[in-house]
Every structure is written in C-alpha cells, then in structure tokens.
Design an enzyme around this catalytic site. Sequence first.
Site, short mmCIF file in Angstrom:
data_model
loop_
_atom_site.label_atom_id
_atom_site.label_comp_id
_atom_site.label_asym_id
_atom_site.label_seq_id
_atom_site.Cartn_x
_atom_site.Cartn_y
_atom_site.Cartn_z
N ASP A 55 -55.96 12.49 -29.70
CA ASP A 55 -54.76 12.90 -28.98
C ASP A 55 -55.18 14.03 -28.04
O ASP A 55 -55.65 15.08 -28.50
CB ASP A 55 -53.70 13.38 -29.97
CG ASP A 55 -52.38 13.74 -29.31
OD1 ASP A 55 -52.37 14.08 -28.11
OD2 ASP A 55 -51.35 13.70 -30.00
N ASN A 82 -57.66 9.27 -18.14
CA ASN A 82 -56.61 8.32 -17.81
C ASN A 82 -55.31 8.57 -18.55
O ASN A 82 -54.24 8.18 -18.09
CB ASN A 82 -57.10 6.89 -18.13
CG ASN A 82 -55.99 5.88 -18.12
OD1 ASN A 82 -55.46 5.53 -17.07
ND2 ASN A 82 -55.60 5.40 -19.30
N SER A 133 -55.10 10.06 -10.87
CA SER A 133 -53.96 10.72 -10.26
C SER A 133 -52.96 9.63 -9.89
O SER A 133 -52.71 8.71 -10.67
CB SER A 133 -54.40 11.53 -9.05
OG SER A 133 -53.31 12.18 -8.45
N TYR A 147 -43.16 14.63 -13.31
CA TYR A 147 -44.36 13.81 -13.13
C TYR A 147 -45.11 14.21 -11.87
O TYR A 147 -46.34 14.35 -11.87
CB TYR A 147 -43.97 12.34 -13.10
CG TYR A 147 -45.13 11.40 -12.94
CD1 TYR A 147 -46.07 11.23 -13.96
CD2 TYR A 147 -45.32 10.68 -11.76
CE1 TYR A 147 -47.15 10.35 -13.82
CE2 TYR A 147 -46.38 9.80 -11.61
CZ TYR A 147 -47.29 9.64 -12.63
OH TYR A 147 -48.36 8.79 -12.49
N LYS A 151 -49.06 15.53 -11.32
CA LYS A 151 -50.06 14.84 -10.49
C LYS A 151 -50.50 15.70 -9.31
O LYS A 151 -51.67 15.63 -8.89
CB LYS A 151 -49.51 13.49 -10.02
CG LYS A 151 -49.37 12.48 -11.16
CD LYS A 151 -50.69 12.29 -11.92
CE LYS A 151 -50.59 11.30 -13.04
NZ LYS A 151 -51.85 11.15 -13.80
#
Length: 272
Positions: A55, A82, A133, A147, A151
């Site tokens: 994790d 990822n 990304s 979000y 990013k």
Amino acid sequence: MEQKIIFITGASSGIGKETVKYFHKKGWRVAASMRVPEQCDELRSLNGVRLYRMDVTKPDEVKSVVAQVWQEMGPVDLLVNNAGYGAIGPLEYASNEQVRRQFDVNVIGLLQVTRAFLPLFRKQGTGMIINLSSIAGRMALPLYSLYHGTKYAVEGITESLYYELRQWGIQVKLVEPGPVKTDFNGRSKDTLANGGVGGYDDFAHKVYRFYDKNFDYGISAHQVAKTIYRAACSQPRKLRFAAGFPAQTLLFMKRIMPAVLFRTVTRSLMRI
C-alpha cells in the site's frame, strides 16, 4: 542479454495490469505491487512476474517491499509510479478524509515509493522513473479539483526531479493519458457525496453526463501501456509522453488556444 526489471505500483487492474502484461511480453521481469495480490491470479501465472503486497500510503511497508524486491529479483531498472485514483464532485462535498486520501495516494504515495528507490538507483548509477500523470496535470476541468491538484503536483515534482537526478544517471519521464477505458470512471472513481450542500445538482448532472459520454471514446489501457514502454525506451532528453490521440489533441488545443477561449469552449461543450 540480461533481462531488465520493472517495478510498478497499482498493478491489480487497468493501466497497471496491462503494463505488467506488456512489459512481460517484451521480455522484462516484472515486480508488480498492489494491495490485494490474491485477486490477481492472471498475473501470478506469468513466468517472470512476481506479485507484492504493498500500500503506497504505508511508508514502512513501501521500504520493506522495495528492499525485498531488490533482494529477490536483483537491481531494478525502471520504477513506474502508477497507483492512483480520481475523486470527483464539488469541493464542498469532500470530507477531510477524502481530501487527505486523494493526496496521500496520488502524491504522497508516489513520493514515498520514489524516495525508497532513489538511494538504490544512485548507488547503481542508473535507473529510470516513469510517473503516470494525466492531461489532468496540464489542464483543468470542473468537479475534479482534488484530482487535478494531485496531477499538477505530479507534473511539478517530476519536472524538478528531471534536473535533480541527471547527475546520478537517473532518467525521469511523465506519461499523460486522456480518457481511458478502465475502472477509473467506474470502480476506481470516488464520487464525493452531497452532505446536504445545495446548489450544485444541475451543474454536476451536466458535467457527469459529459464525462460519461467521453469515457466511452477513451483509449484502451493497452495503448497507455505501449506509451509507457515507448517512454522507457526513449532518449533521455524527452520528459513528457501524451498517451493516445485524444490526449495529444486536447493538449495541442490547450497550447494553441487563448486561455479564455479554451475555457469558453469547455463551458459550451458541457453546457454549463
């Protein structure tokens, strides 16, 4: 020739799973990390692929697994960060826990895995880091404020590391998909629930409908995996790799259009 080794996080589904399969097909040995490896019998059956329970939000677990991979499989050539997911909804809907978790997984987790690898990469004098990304790190759309924040952070972190790590022979890359047909817009999506806040329902309905339609035209996770492989085999100087025609088109439009016009077109398309 000795097989190269890739370590990838978030490998249980979607882009991560397809990347494991694609690099395996290309002859790489793969260390695939995920929270629940028992659910990935398909990857477990592949010769040269090892699954690890990890994790990214647990620092001690990250350090332990990275050391274990190095001991069991040997020096890693490529780290692919990822693991991630997207929280969607008006910012006012978000709980403190949802805000923290979005950044813990997408940003802090990426940093923790990267920091665990850096001393090992520096010692061997080589290595590559590819961070997943998104076009969401180069352009912003409504209801994805959390979000987008993660990013945009990944973009800045990676570009800074590009300069910082060159002296050690460590390459850094960014892969930027647009809409992808994965669980991102399904099981992996964290829809922020309305906790009694009024005024957003009509706006949110229009935006959700727009996203649902556009994800139907997204590229496959396999196409993103191919882009990750292309980045892994590319020249050191190139930093960013847009994954798929939709991402390339949107980023080109964002670059050439005046900002006010781009926002106006976006609002028109979403009817907001």
